[in-house]
Design a protein around this motif. Structure first.
Motif, mmCIF file in Angstrom:
data_model
loop_
_atom_site.group_PDB
_atom_site.id
_atom_site.type_symbol
_atom_site.label_atom_id
_atom_site.label_comp_id
_atom_site.label_asym_id
_atom_site.label_seq_id
_atom_site.Cartn_x
_atom_site.Cartn_y
_atom_site.Cartn_z
ATOM 1 N N UNK A 59 0.847 -1.195 0.000
ATOM 2 C CA UNK A 59 0.000 0.000 0.000
ATOM 3 C C UNK A 59 0.884 1.246 0.000
ATOM 4 N N UNK A 60 0.768 2.053 -1.058
ATOM 5 C CA UNK A 60 1.549 3.286 -1.142
ATOM 6 C C UNK A 60 0.969 4.316 -0.181
ATOM 7 N N UNK A 61 1.731 4.643 0.830
ATOM 8 C CA UNK A 61 1.249 5.510 1.896
ATOM 9 C C UNK A 61 1.396 6.977 1.511
ATOM 10 N N UNK A 64 5.016 8.083 1.012
ATOM 11 C CA UNK A 64 5.582 7.803 -0.309
ATOM 12 C C UNK A 64 5.190 8.894 -1.306
ATOM 13 N N UNK A 65 3.960 9.374 -1.218
ATOM 14 C CA UNK A 65 3.510 10.443 -2.115
ATOM 15 C C UNK A 65 4.308 11.730 -1.860
ATOM 16 N N UNK A 102 12.614 1.097 2.100
ATOM 17 C CA UNK A 102 12.951 0.165 1.030
ATOM 18 C C UNK A 102 11.709 -0.497 0.438
ATOM 19 N N UNK A 103 10.671 -0.613 1.254
ATOM 20 C CA UNK A 103 9.457 -1.288 0.811
ATOM 21 C C UNK A 103 8.756 -0.553 -0.336
ATOM 22 N N UNK A 133 16.723 -8.624 5.400
ATOM 23 C CA UNK A 133 15.447 -9.279 5.115
ATOM 24 C C UNK A 133 14.717 -9.492 6.428
ATOM 25 N N UNK A 134 13.495 -8.994 6.501
ATOM 26 C CA UNK A 134 12.731 -9.074 7.749
ATOM 27 C C UNK A 134 11.244 -9.047 7.401
ATOM 28 N N UNK A 135 10.418 -9.628 8.254
ATOM 29 C CA UNK A 135 8.970 -9.621 7.993
ATOM 30 C C UNK A 135 8.376 -8.237 8.214
#
Length: 394
Positions: A59-61, A64-65, A102-103, A133-135
């Protein structure tokens, strides 16, 4: 017995070759059981995390915008003369990229493939935890905690079990080397016409106390000069413990060989086999406790072991040279795992996971030996201080 009963008994008796194969199988069974359990656990974890984290929706938060908006403003306000506002541009870009996640730029399916998830599971139960790498999902984080809760003890159990094998190999190799060195030294002494002194030097070279015949404490002290050099209290306690252990060994009942003829009764044979398997499980960690080799030898083994991997790893990780690969292997085997060195092809290093497990066992043995040496040093210091503080009798 009738002829038919004797024929049945003879046919039920296993062949010597089969009996030896059975003994080998049940001796190897506990070790194979632990390793297979760890492999299955890693594969199940890889399937679980690849499904949960790989199929999540990004989901682009609002952050991010805003990031894209600021990046567009910075690029638009750049002038043609880069020398005037180069420093300002660098500061703004650095501040903007440091706030980025990074997401936003990575597809989860590219990271959480089966091999990527398997690599993540290995970093979890080996407690390396590189951090790259992590959840991200809430259920992934909860399952990661649960997975580590059962995976880490299983990994330590495998380390202890495989450590026994390595400890036995190292101990026997070191003892054989000492015997060979003693023979070479004895042959050199004999060539110099002093063979009579060779046996005396060989007996003095023995660092451990070995008691084969009933001896008094005074006789033991006269024979073993290595024991003489120890503090009195520590020496006497060690002697009493060894004498009691030897006495218990002699008092063990001798097994009657006639009872061991189990071949005519398969039920008793199975019961005996099961009891032996249970005894193998109970012996886990015993050989590691008895290991006594120089700590310098273990440091040399670790250096050679890491150097071999550091020479191989740059073949597929082209960004790493020998020094970087050596640093990466050391950080991995000691389970520090900063995450500052990332692998381009983690699945290739994943196939090298056996190297990681064996290397962690070697490091674990070295730490155990270092711990034993520190405890012995503390004992000597405390005994020395206690003797100094005791008032002298006049």
């Amino acid at each position: 017995k009738t002829k038919s009963e004797l024929r049945m008994a003879s046919t039920s008796q296993p062949l010597p070759g089969k009996r030896a194969c059975k003994k080998i199988f049940w001796a190897v069974f506990p070790h194979a059981c632990f390793i297979l359990s760890l492999v299955i656990y890693a594969f199940l974890g890889a399937l679980m995390f690849s499904h949960i984290e790989g199929n999540r929706k990004v989901n682009l938060s609002e952050e991010y915008r805003k990031f894209l908006q600021n990046l567009w403003h910075i690029s638009r306000n750049l002038s043609d003369n880069m020398t005037e506002n180069e420093e300002i541009f660098k500061e703004k870009i650095h501040a903007l990229l440091s706030a980025a996640e990074r997401d936003w730029f990575v597809n989860p399916k590219d990271i959480w493939t089966f091999f990527g998830s398997l690599f993540f599971c290995c970093t979890v139960f080996t407690t390396v935890g590189y951090g790259n790498t992590y959840p991200v999902t809430r259920i992934g984080k909860y399952l990661c905690m649960l997975y580590a809760l059962f995976g880490i003890p299983l990994m330590f159990l495998v380390l202890t079990d495989m450590g026994d094998i390595l400890a036995t190999v190292l101990s026997k190799s070191y003892n054989e080397f000492r015997k060979l060195h003693s023979k070479i030294l004895a042959s050199k002494l004999c060539s110099g016409s002093i063979c009579n002194k060779g046996d005396e030097l060989h007996s003095r070279a023995q660092s451990k106390l070995v008691i084969n015949e009933p001896l008094t404490l005074m006789e033991v002290l006269k024979i073993q000069p290595a024991v003489k050099r120890k503090p009195v209290k520590y020496r006497n306690a060690e002697l009493f413990e060894m004498l009691i252990a030897r006495e218990k060994e002699h008092m063990k009942p001798v097994r009657n060989k006639s009872i061991e003829r189990w071949s005519s009764c398969p039920e008793l044979d199975r019961g005996k086999t099961m009891s032996r398997v249970i005894e193998n499980f109970d012996k886990i960690g015993k050989e590691l406790e008895k290991l006594d080799v120089p700590i310098v030898l273990m440091v040399l083994v670790i250096f050679v072991y890491i150097s071999c991997a550091a020479a191989i790893l740059p073949n597929w990780e082209t960004r790493l040279d020998f020094q970087e690969a050596f640093y990466f292997c050391f950080i991995t085997l000691t389970t520090i795992g900063f995450g500052d060195t990332q692998l381009e092809h983690p699945k290739f290093f994943l196939f090298f996971s056996l190297y990681i497990i064996i290397g962690m066992e070697i490091v674990f043995i070295a730490f155990k030996l270092g711990q034993d040496r520190l405890i012995g040093l503390y004992k000597k210091v405390i005994s020395f201080c206690g003797e100094k503080k005791m008032p002298s009798k006049k």
